[in-house]
Design a protein around this motif. Structure first.
Motif, PDB file in Angstrom:
ATOM      1  N   ALA A 176     -31.442 -15.700  22.850  1.00 10.21           N
ATOM      2  CA  ALA A 176     -32.706 -15.564  21.917  1.00 10.21           C
ATOM      3  C   ALA A 176     -33.322 -14.157  22.225  1.00 10.21           C
ATOM      4  O   ALA A 176     -33.565 -13.248  21.173  1.00 10.21           O
ATOM      5  CB  ALA A 176     -33.859 -16.294  22.460  1.00 10.21           C
ATOM      6  N   SER A 177     -33.225 -13.436  23.279  1.00 10.01           N
ATOM      7  CA  SER A 177     -33.436 -12.091  23.372  1.00 10.01           C
ATOM      8  C   SER A 177     -32.435 -11.080  22.985  1.00 10.01           C
ATOM      9  O   SER A 177     -32.776  -9.874  22.718  1.00 10.01           O
ATOM     10  CB  SER A 177     -33.861 -11.572  24.841  1.00 10.01           C
ATOM     11  N   ALA A 178     -31.474 -11.610  22.710  1.00 12.61           N
ATOM     12  CA  ALA A 178     -30.277 -10.595  21.915  1.00 12.61           C
ATOM     13  C   ALA A 178     -29.941 -11.008  20.643  1.00 12.61           C
ATOM     14  O   ALA A 178     -29.166 -10.455  19.839  1.00 12.61           O
ATOM     15  CB  ALA A 178     -29.052 -10.927  22.818  1.00 12.61           C
ATOM     16  N   SER A 179     -30.775 -11.928  19.911  1.00 17.04           N
ATOM     17  CA  SER A 179     -30.459 -12.183  18.502  1.00 17.04           C
ATOM     18  C   SER A 179     -31.584 -12.525  17.670  1.00 17.04           C
ATOM     19  O   SER A 179     -32.172 -11.908  17.187  1.00 17.04           O
ATOM     20  CB  SER A 179     -29.557 -13.573  18.659  1.00 17.04           C
ATOM     21  N   GLY A 180     -32.159 -13.692  17.882  1.00 16.11           N
ATOM     22  CA  GLY A 180     -33.309 -14.219  16.703  1.00 16.11           C
ATOM     23  C   GLY A 180     -34.623 -13.551  17.014  1.00 16.11           C
ATOM     24  O   GLY A 180     -35.428 -12.984  16.098  1.00 16.11           O
ATOM     25  N   GLN A 181     -34.841 -13.263  18.371  1.00 18.47           N
ATOM     26  CA  GLN A 181     -35.997 -12.310  18.831  1.00 18.47           C
ATOM     27  C   GLN A 181     -35.949 -10.894  18.149  1.00 18.47           C
ATOM     28  O   GLN A 181     -36.830 -10.446  17.557  1.00 18.47           O
ATOM     29  CB  GLN A 181     -36.212 -12.424  20.181  1.00 18.47           C
ATOM     30  N   VAL A 182     -34.988 -10.253  18.082  1.00 16.98           N
ATOM     31  CA  VAL A 182     -34.503  -9.086  17.722  1.00 16.98           C
ATOM     32  C   VAL A 182     -34.545  -8.974  16.061  1.00 16.98           C
ATOM     33  O   VAL A 182     -35.372  -8.122  15.742  1.00 16.98           O
ATOM     34  CB  VAL A 182     -33.175  -8.280  18.145  1.00 16.98           C
TER      35      VAL A 182
END
Length: 144
Positions: free
Chosen positions: A66-72
């Protein structure tokens, strides 16, 4: 650039406990130093997976993803990015958790990580069966 000389600085001012504390905060996203000569240009994500998800663990695999994809994507307003669904521009990484390792160093900053089996960028294989394909399917994204 100073009189034709490229300048750079490597700063070693963060401690491991600081990094772990920051990583646990829900607002923290993964990024790369992205500078030539620094091993994190190629090793940010495999290092985070190996060290902070699998070996210690500081965060879960779900949090790492999540911290490397959707959140970004959500933070930067990038529509149809960072999610797996029909019509989205999904980049997908398939790796072997038992083998994933950062390999880049300060002397070899462009050395590819091990354990990465498949990397799909915009649906095209950039890595197939652990070997780079030289397919360049990515493109620069600009927030509108």
């Amino acid at each position: 650039v100073l009189r034709g000389i490229d300048m750079g600085v490597a700063s070693f001012n963060m401690t491991e406990p600081d990094i772990e504390t920051f990583m646990r905060d829900p607002f923290v996203m993964t990024s790369s130093d992205g500078s030539d000569g620094h091993p994190r240009l190629f090793a940010t994500y495999p290092r985070k997976i190996r060290r902070y998800v699998l070996d210690k663990p500081v965060i879960s695999m779900e949090r790492m993803v999540a911290s490397a994809s959707g959140q970004v994507a959500a933070t930067y307003g990038l529509a149809d990015r960072g999610v797996l669904r029909a019509g989205a521009f999904a980049d997908v990484l398939v790796f072997d958790p038992a083998e994933v390792r950062e390999e880049a160093t300060y002397t070899e900053p462009r050395k590819l990580a091990s354990g990465m089996r498949w990397v799909f960028v915009n649906g095209r294989a950039a890595v197939a069966n652990g070997t780079a394909t030289n397919v360049m399917a990515g493109k620069a994204l600009r927030r509108r």
